[in-house]
Design an enzyme around this catalytic site. Sequence first.
Site, PDB file in Angstrom:
ATOM      1  CE1 TYR A 194      34.642  41.935  37.870  1.00 46.07           C
ATOM      2  CE2 TYR A 194      36.697  40.738  37.601  1.00 46.07           C
ATOM      3  CZ  TYR A 194      35.836  41.466  38.398  1.00 46.07           C
ATOM      4  OH  TYR A 194      36.171  41.698  39.701  1.00 46.07           O
ATOM      5  CD  GLU A 245      43.844  33.681  52.770  1.00 43.85           C
ATOM      6  OE1 GLU A 245      42.996  32.917  53.263  1.00 43.85           O
ATOM      7  OE2 GLU A 245      44.686  34.290  53.430  1.00 43.85           O
ATOM      8  CG  ASN A 277      45.506  27.399  31.567  1.00 48.32           C
ATOM      9  OD1 ASN A 277      44.566  27.929  32.172  1.00 48.32           O
ATOM     10  ND2 ASN A 277      45.807  26.117  31.692  1.00 48.32           N
ATOM     11  CD  GLU A 278      46.885  30.423  26.247  1.00 46.70           C
ATOM     12  OE1 GLU A 278      45.808  30.796  26.761  1.00 46.70           O
ATOM     13  OE2 GLU A 278      47.038  29.284  25.771  1.00 46.70           O
TER      14      GLU A 278
END
Lengths: 337, 337, 376, 376
Positions: free
Chosen positions: D128, D245, D362-363
């Site tokens: 990615y 999930e 986390n941003e």
Amino acid sequence: MNFDYNEEQQLLADSVRRFLQKDYDFEARRKILASPEGWSARVWSQLAQMGLTGLPFSPDYGGFGGGAVDLMGVMEAFGEALVVEPYLATLMGAHLVARAGSAEQKRAILPAVVEGRMKLAFAHTERKQGEKLGVVGAPIADKLVVSSGSRLFLADRADLKMKPYRTMDNMVAADLSFSRDRAEPMPGADQAVAETVDFATALVCAEAVGAMKFACDTTLEYLKTRKQFGVPIGTFQALQHRMVDMVISYEQARSMACLACARVDSAANAAERSRAVSAAKIKIADSARHIGQEAVQLHGGMGMSEELKLSHSFRRLTVAAQQFGDADHHLARFASL
Amino acid sequence: MNFDYNEEQQLLADSVRRFLQKDYDFEARRKILASPEGWSARVWSQLAQMGLTGLPFSPDYGGFGGGAVDLMGVMEAFGEALVVEPYLATLMGAHLVARAGSAEQKRAILPAVVEGRMKLAFAHTERKQGEKLGVVGAPIADKLVVSSGSRLFLADRADLKMKPYRTMDNMVAADLSFSRDRAEPMPGADQAVAETVDFATALVCAEAVGAMKFACDTTLEYLKTRKQFGVPIGTFQALQHRMVDMVISYEQARSMACLACARVDSAANAAERSRAVSAAKIKIADSARHIGQEAVQLHGGMGMSEELKLSHSFRRLTVAAQQFGDADHHLARFASL
Amino acid sequence: MDLNYSAEEVAFRDEVRAWLAGNLPRDLKEKVDRYEHLSKEDLLRWHRILAGKGWVAPAWPKEWGGTGWNVVQRYIFEEELGYVGAPPLIPFGLAMCAPVLLRFGTEAQKKRFLPRIYQGEDFWCQGYSEPGSGSDLASLKTRAVRENGRYIVNGQKTWTTLAHYADWIFCLVRTDPTSEKRQEGISFLLVDMKTPGVSVRPLILMDGAHEVNEVFFDDVGVPAENLVHEEGKGWTVAKYLLGYERMNTGRIGESKRQLARLKEFSSGKLNDVRFRDRLSRVEVELTALEITNLRFLDRMRRSGQPPGADVSMLKIKGTEIQQALAELMMQAAGEAGSDEFAAALGRRYLSMRKTTIYAGSNEIQRNIIAKQTLGL
Amino acid sequence: MDLNYSAEEVAFRDEVRAWLAGNLPRDLKEKVDRYEHLSKEDLLRWHRILAGKGWVAPAWPKEWGGTGWNVVQRYIFEEELGYVGAPPLIPFGLAMCAPVLLRFGTEAQKKRFLPRIYQGEDFWCQGYSEPGSGSDLASLKTRAVRENGRYIVNGQKTWTTLAHYADWIFCLVRTDPTSEKRQEGISFLLVDMKTPGVSVRPLILMDGAHEVNEVFFDDVGVPAENLVHEEGKGWTVAKYLLGYERMNTGRIGESKRQLARLKEFSSGKLNDVRFRDRLSRVEVELTALEITNLRFLDRMRRSGQPPGADVSMLKIKGTEIQQALAELMMQAAGEAGSDEFAAALGRRYLSMRKTTIYAGSNEIQRNIIAKQTLGL
């Protein structure tokens, strides 16, 4: 495993919430605060009619035999609405009578509480022997349960010398002097106080979670509607991230309130119960401070205003963080259990 | 009142900084780290030529009689460049000799240190009697000052059994065994260790401040140049505010390093000196952690890479936060003084 | 590098300290010490005592009553005021309106207003914020239309500190709603609070105190001579004030006093390592801020440049320290000795939440540093 | 409300626990306990043991080897894996490529790849991130041009975890550089790492470990049959995977194990109230996260909806807890017993800094919550 309220619990919480939305909005509450009494007898009797004053007491006395989990949704709704009637004070007093009172005392008091005819308070914290501090609900309680040494006593309000005042979060309270002479001893005691204080602490956790929910909801709404520099301030990333942290803080606090209530009802032993309650209170104290301070800050000047409900929620959260022990107190207890 | 370096101090700091920029860039340093020795004799002799090894020692031994404030700019530059040569270890050893050594020991050691012919180390922290841990510079020191009980000894490196290794921040260090048999006692001791450790702690504060400066500068640069979503990431307000907090943290830390160095040179008494040093170390430990972690986070994956100098600064800051006592240690000492 | 004051500076500090010890009325000091509400009369009494000594406006030019002190002396003076626990000098006249008049005012304006500010004859307040424009000040809507040598002012200001004490208000008003850049349509106007059409409504804050107000302007006629600087240049005036040398943005002296008081009355809690560590960390931050402040001052003294975004840093850190101290005081209130004092400490905690919001919220200060200092 | 598992759930947990106790090789467990580097062989060995039991891919449809467990059972299983200290199951094949193939793949693709993934015959990695596109994934530049039934791939991926072990890589590539919306020109391609033109360069992280890599594509020919879903629909595929999930985003079981180990070896530090309070607060956060996770799971079980932004909250809090534990472990390393173990704890602190950066920093997670949950 099941993290939702059951049908009865949900119905009750919904009907309490509907009642408060209708009859206990900020304006209605403002009028109650402005009254000399500082509480509403009408509201009290409606709470009693809804069965709230009987919820956690034995059917023998007209109650419904519920536990902390059954009360959790009620307390959350009370926290959102900032109910100032001394509900928790009365529950604590009756909880003690149910555990430590004589058969006669139970018969005299519990049905009256269940039916909404009697309000109680629990005088526990002392400055020195016989001088009790910050007794919430004392000035309007019919009877008080008072701890003295390792024993418990029942006293009529009229027999106690009181200095009444309003707390930072607008509750009626008093400091009072107590002597055993004019009070009626209660036969039990022992574990009752610890059980009742844990029970009440779990309920305060749930109530604080309700106040946090309001603070988060209203701040989110403010971020979406308040415009500066031509755009809603909620478009500013720094504020978005802080709002997200508030919501995470709330979800974590709510999880701990669930734990505390569940363990109060069904812990295997006192240590397990107290450990869960302390863990919850640590998180609730931290989140109450975090969410309260951030909500005010993100509101700017509006957050400071007496005219906005948020400033009242802030005060409730400030007190709730300290009530029945602040984070420091419960950190010490948590580690010792 | 004067918060700038004087002309001599500024000239020295500038020339050290120029030297490091030219001869000690990240690539040059990488080669030193990759060498089996883990330090550069060439760099050492250049530091000596610049007078750095003689700076804090008496002119009687060829030194310049400087103090911690005179060294502060040098240590800031070392921290920015992440110098791995055991400069502080040698200064500590010589500082102890100057205070606790016999006249003969001083004559034998101090001129050699000043001229760059001798490196020292100070073995102090013990696991158990005679087993010294984490002695920075030990594997390449010519002589070591070793504490034993309340006394100090001089030992030749060759006489000590060592387990050498590299620390997390790429310093050469060793754990070692010591027995008094083959060591030379030093006549003084008493206050010397406390003085020297405070002196070294103040210098580590200054060095850490230099590392923080690099971490802040390089992160700011990254925010301005790294683009995502078509714009420099420094346009995102959440990152801007965090960058601002890093810079404030740096300025506050630098102020405390100034205080520590100034008090090491001229405190009225040992308690005043130690209190200032502990206050500084508390702030430096907190800021080192805050700035180090935020700098890595704001760099994203790049911040984790061995190939980027920042990850080395992070490791230096992590160690510096703990060196000569972490924040907890100094909070206890601060409150006791 | 020498972190100590020079002998002259020490002598100056001692002189200030000695004078304050002899001239700060005991009853005022006790009121401050109990964190009680100060009346207008309290504030003016102290103002006039300082005016009598010639020390009420050290930063003004000597011809208007300034002391000629350098920046370090002025810092020392303000720190001593804070440290001794004197009532605050309300800045709106002394440190806001006056510098503006000195820089942009006509001779007539200076002569009319400055002596009265100095002597405490006029009480001023500041009309900047409006309900819809707080952080985004340039979006203000209060209109001033010029006709027949007067401005007719309509609109509303809010969060107006001590407007209920004030004789005068200086306002930013919109004189040209059509100008392309919003900032260019703004003017700086002095309004007599007694003018018909001016009304004041109290805003009670959550500590129960009445400090701030809404001020309404309903067809208020203001003589054109009360315009400061040119019409449409109000933003220039406001910006000048932002960069104006303020010595005590960090409130170091005041916080030192609070720290000392906290240590005094919370001695029982100091055995609790949790409380003590929090206290120690605040003390360290305060010590650091003091040195940071002096470093900035030293730089300013050398460069002769205004402090710029440095002030933002002092505002952020100074208010964080004030709030941390207020919170520790509340936590230690049980040790405070009297219930009244404990309650006052609780109210003070509530009240101090405003410090990170007012005078440019700390978020705005971070924006300023990001832009001006860091170039982001 | 009942926070306890049902009798059936407890029985299931006990079954899993007993099996793990009997089947996790002792030498592997000890390696994990010492925080040592796990080789490809270590990882595959454990993978194959689980595959042998039929438990390596519980979430897959039964026909492909799934267990048919409900979400709670799957959560219990993953928690037990974490808690016992098993080597990690590398997710790129099992939990990323496979779900994509199951949803978008052709029958031929499923038959070709799924059994080999299940049996641990192919080791997969994920292509990615690129040097210029991390958080802003849609800006990726690796080009794939279709000609003669093949895609010719040129470009570079980075931070590619375990690419040096991998047999296959699934990539997002740009097949149409002209499309107006950047997302629409992206396709999802499976590339055999042995194809000529693929090269791997190690990226050493600051703990000294070789985990991630740069992967270069230099005129790499990829059969068109290795395209998953339609050309230009790669973004749809990637987004599907984000909402997939995942039961163990919060890494509760793993963190519980670390907490228990920390308490074990740091018992000397537990007399220090400062250390102990930090530990207690982490324990409280972890307890809260476990309940939060179960609340989300419960909601998911009832609603049948994918978890959405809830996963972001678990990622944020879970990684903060992992880092806090790693930091406490480093602080307690002096108690660790051996120098080697102490050094490993130091490296682990360094290594764990990546958790708040990888898998969507986390941003970015906060941005997702702000947008999706809060509507900002």
